[in-house]
Structures are given as structure tokens and as C-alpha cells.
Design a protein around this motif. Structure first.
Motif, PDB file in Angstrom:
ATOM      1  N   VAL A  33      78.833  75.678 104.794  1.00 24.16           N
ATOM      2  CA  VAL A  33      78.999  77.103 105.100  1.00 24.16           C
ATOM      3  C   VAL A  33      78.206  77.477 106.351  1.00 24.16           C
ATOM      4  CG1 VAL A  33      78.447  79.431 104.278  1.00 24.16           C
ATOM      5  CG2 VAL A  33      79.590  77.808 102.759  1.00 24.16           C
ATOM      6  N   ALA A  34      76.960  77.048 106.421  1.00 24.90           N
ATOM      7  CA  ALA A  34      76.124  77.378 107.575  1.00 24.90           C
ATOM      8  C   ALA A  34      76.685  76.784 108.857  1.00 24.90           C
ATOM      9  CB  ALA A  34      74.700  76.893 107.350  1.00 24.90           C
ATOM     10  N   ASP A  35      77.211  75.569 108.776  1.00 24.41           N
ATOM     11  CA  ASP A  35      77.789  74.949 109.966  1.00 24.41           C
ATOM     12  C   ASP A  35      78.937  75.790 110.524  1.00 24.41           C
ATOM     13  OD1 ASP A  35      76.031  72.853 109.859  1.00 24.41           O
ATOM     14  OD2 ASP A  35      77.452  71.424 108.975  1.00 24.41           O
ATOM     15  N   ARG A  36      79.751  76.352 109.637  1.00 31.19           N
ATOM     16  CA  ARG A  36      80.868  77.175 110.097  1.00 31.19           C
ATOM     17  C   ARG A  36      80.396  78.474 110.716  1.00 31.19           C
ATOM     18  NH1 ARG A  36      82.431  73.412 107.145  1.00 31.19           N
ATOM     19  NH2 ARG A  36      84.571  72.628 107.200  1.00 31.19           N
ATOM     20  N   PHE A  37      79.375  79.083 110.129  1.00 25.71           N
ATOM     21  CA  PHE A  37      78.828  80.304 110.724  1.00 25.71           C
ATOM     22  C   PHE A  37      78.214  80.001 112.090  1.00 25.71           C
ATOM     23  CE2 PHE A  37      77.863  82.006 106.204  1.00 25.71           C
ATOM     24  CZ  PHE A  37      79.163  82.475 106.068  1.00 25.71           C
ATOM     25  N   ARG A  38      77.477  78.928 112.143  1.00 22.72           N
ATOM     26  CA  ARG A  38      76.739  78.604 113.358  1.00 22.72           C
ATOM     27  C   ARG A  38      77.684  78.276 114.521  1.00 22.72           C
ATOM     28  NH1 ARG A  38      73.831  75.207 110.979  1.00 22.72           N
ATOM     29  NH2 ARG A  38      72.209  76.659 110.351  1.00 22.72           N
ATOM     30  N   LEU A  91      69.674  81.526 108.272  1.00 23.25           N
ATOM     31  CA  LEU A  91      70.783  82.439 108.541  1.00 23.25           C
ATOM     32  C   LEU A  91      70.304  83.685 109.276  1.00 23.25           C
ATOM     33  CD1 LEU A  91      72.823  82.324 105.198  1.00 23.25           C
ATOM     34  CD2 LEU A  91      73.174  80.961 107.267  1.00 23.25           C
ATOM     35  N   THR A  92      69.253  84.306 108.773  1.00 23.08           N
ATOM     36  CA  THR A  92      68.807  85.571 109.370  1.00 23.08           C
ATOM     37  C   THR A  92      68.221  85.383 110.761  1.00 23.08           C
ATOM     38  OG1 THR A  92      66.629  85.422 108.300  1.00 23.08           O
ATOM     39  CG2 THR A  92      68.369  86.596 107.106  1.00 23.08           C
ATOM     40  N   ARG A  93      67.860  84.146 111.124  1.00 18.87           N
ATOM     41  CA  ARG A  93      67.310  83.883 112.455  1.00 18.87           C
ATOM     42  C   ARG A  93      68.339  83.394 113.462  1.00 18.87           C
ATOM     43  NH1 ARG A  93      61.619  80.908 110.659  1.00 18.87           N
ATOM     44  NH2 ARG A  93      60.657  82.781 109.742  1.00 18.87           N
ATOM     45  N   MET A  94      69.602  83.296 113.047  1.00 10.81           N
ATOM     46  CA  MET A  94      70.630  82.939 114.016  1.00 10.81           C
ATOM     47  C   MET A  94      70.665  83.990 115.119  1.00 10.81           C
ATOM     48  SD  MET A  94      73.935  81.612 111.842  1.00 10.81           S
ATOM     49  CE  MET A  94      73.849  80.125 110.855  1.00 10.81           C
TER      50      MET A  94
END
Length: 316
Positions: free
Chosen positions: A202-207, A231-234
Motif C-alpha cells: 500500500v505504501a509503495d503505491r502511495f509513494r 505516511l505522514t512525513r511523505m
């Protein structure tokens, strides 16, 4: 994902691949939500109208009048669908329960989407009807958000009786998730995300995304503090993430206290995450008391902060 890779940031995410989801993996140290008697009493004494249920499935119990009555007694509730078969009922509950005291607009408190547990019934390649239907329903309900969508590496295909009916098809889950995430981005709708043992994916897709929905709720969040902070520091998307916590899922995990304590004050929501109305209000009060103790807030402050966060997420 051994580190949160966000343009040079190095925040360790020890469990981004193994995902210590307490509810799914059975991790439990008993009830981690032992709150003080005074806070529990204060939470119990709050008027129902002070609380907003940021994620519920009451409509799956099939009792429309009970759903409308409970939502109307609260400050609001987000009726979260799981598949095309329950979109109509969720819509009716949201319309009746959230617009009694004030007209919040068509679709407020309504989440329409395909849950990963039911993705095997609707592969985009062989079922071309559900996605256009989802789009039409979202366009008719301009306040509705997309959800519940996501990824779940524990889920196995089940039939209507809850019996295993095939082998897991994770690639199809991914296809359904990415398709709905793209639709939410296109329509500029928030998304509600279910994630079990798939936090790294999931994080990879957001990033990697070039564009994102305006807000993302990681509901009944079972990840670690480090993952939440990744997530909040992206740099591009960090301000868009919200985190929901429920008694039924999160209060069984010993790590929840640390995660809630670290969660940004303006991104935390309360959830019942229950099917049917029974126990929903008492579970909201339980998780409210737990959040209050973690944050050092009064019960009244906790209700107000989480209520305003939910209203902001759902776009009142």
C-alpha cells in the motif's frame, strides 16, 4: 520495505512487510485499553450527539430504521459499503441518518467501494459492470467517498455462507484497489483503506503516485508507529493521511497505545467498525476513553477533536 523511502527520509518501518496486525495475526496481550475509571465514566456520560462514528457497517445488519435512529442520535456516522450488493442499503442509511438534523448534502457519510474480501467476485477483466456503476453512484452522490477499498494478504475467497470457495487471488485484489484509487483521484474523492499484512504494498503505491485522492483514511489502523510516521512525513502526500481506531480491532493490540499517542491530533477518528447497531455506541465510548487517556485529553475534548476531524475528512 525496511525504510520509509520518501525522497531522502529514513524512518524505519520494521513491519511494513510483515505487518503486525493484531486482529488478523492473533497478536494479543489481553485488553490493552485499560482506561482509568474516571475517564471511562466521563466517556459514558457524554451525550451521544457529541460523537461521530467515522467507519461503520451497521447497514449490513439489514435494519434500516435502527441504523437511521442511531446515526441520527450521534453527530453523524460514515456508512461504509463492502461490495455492489450493499451499496443501495448503505446509501439509504447515510441519507436517512446524516441529514435529519442538518442537510449535509447528498452522499455525506457514505462510502462506496469494493472491499478486498469480496474482490474475487468482481474481477475487472470478467465483471465489467461494477466499476461503471460505482462511478455513476459517486457522480449522483457528490459528497460520497470511495471505500472500503484496500489490500489484505490474509483474506481467502468466501461465498455468501462464509465458506472458503477458492484460492487467494492477490493480484486481483491489487487490480481492484488500483482501479478504485484511480477513480477516487480522478473524481477528487477521499478514500477509506483497509490494509492487513500488505502495508508495504500500500505504501509503495502511495509513494509512487503522481496524483492522489484529497484525503486517505487508514481505517482501524493496525500498523506500527513508524509506519504511520512514514505516511505522514511523505513530502507530497503526508498531510492527506488520517487514521481511524476501533475497539473491536485495535484495543486488542499492545502497540495501539503508542500509535494513538503519536498520531497527529488533527488526523485521528473514532470508529465502531461493526456490522449492525448492537454495541456500536458502547464501543465508540470505549475507544473514545482510550484515545482520551493516550492523548491526555478530557472525554469532551476527545469527542470534539475526533468529531471535527471526521467532519473535515468527509467534507462537511
Amino acid at each position: 520495505v525496511e525504510e520509509a523511502r520518501e525522497e531522502g527520509e529514513n524512518v524505519g518501518v520494521e513491519e511494513a512487510r510483515e505487518d503486525g496486525e493484531a486482529a488478523a495475526a492473533g497478536e494479543s496481550a489481553g485488553e490493552s485499553a485499560n482506561t482509568s475509571a474516571s475517564i471511562a465514566a466521563a466517556a459514558a456520560a457524554l451525550p451521544s450527539s457529541a460523537m461521530f462514528d467515522g467507519h461503520c457497517h451497521w447497514h449490513l445488519g439489514g435494519d434500516l430504521p435502527a441504523c437511521v435512529a442511531l446515526a441520527s442520535s450521534l453527530h453523524g456516522a460514515a456508512f461504509t459499503s463492502t461490495r455492489p450488493d450493499d451499496w443501495e442499503m448503505a446509501t439509504a442509511c447515510a441519507r436517512g441518518g446524516n441529514n435529519v438534523n442538518v442537510d449535509r448534502g447528498e452522499g455525506f457519510g457514505l462510502c462506496l467501494g469494493l472491499h478486498p474480501w469480496w474482490a474475487h467476485h468482481h474481477p475487472p477483466a470478467s465483471d465489467p459492470t461494477w466499476l461503471p456503476d460505482l462511478r455513476r453512484r459517486l457522480e449522483r452522490s457528490p459528497r460520497a467517498v470511495v471505500g472500503e477499498i484496500g489490500l489484505d494478504r490474509v483474506a481467502v475467497p468466501m461465498n455468501e455462507r462464509g465458506e472458503v470457495c477458492g484460492e487467494p487471488d492477490y493480484p486481483n485484489q491489487v487490480a481492484c484497489f488500483e482501479t478504485q484509487l484511480s477513480l477516487a483521484t480522478e473524481l477528487k474523492r477521499p478514500v477509506v483503506v483497509h490494509c492487513v499484512r500488505a502495508y508495504g504494498d500500500v505504501a509503495d503505491r502511495f509513494r509512487a503516485a503522481d496524483a492522489m485522492p484529497p484525503r486517505v483514511l487508514m481505517h482501524s489502523f493496525g500498523g506500527t508507529r513508524a509506519y504511520m510516521e512514514s505516511l505522514t512525513r511523505m513530502k507530497r502526500w503526508g498531510s492527506r493521511f488520517y487514521f481511524g481506531f476501533s475497539a473491536v480491532v485495535n484495543l486488542r493490540s499492545p502497540k495501539t497505545r503508542d500509535v494513538v499517542t503519536a498520531c497527529p491530533d488533527d488526523r485521528i477518528l473514532l470508529e465502531s467498525d461493526l456490522v449492525g447497531v448492537n454495541g456500536a455506541e458502547s464501543d465508540l465510548r470505549r475507544v473514545l476513553a482510550f484515545v482520551a487517556e493516550c492523548k491526555g485529553w478530557s472525554a469532551e475534548e476527545t469527542a470534539g477533536i475526533t468529531r471535527e476531524n471526521a467532519l473535515r475528512f468527509y467534507g462537511e
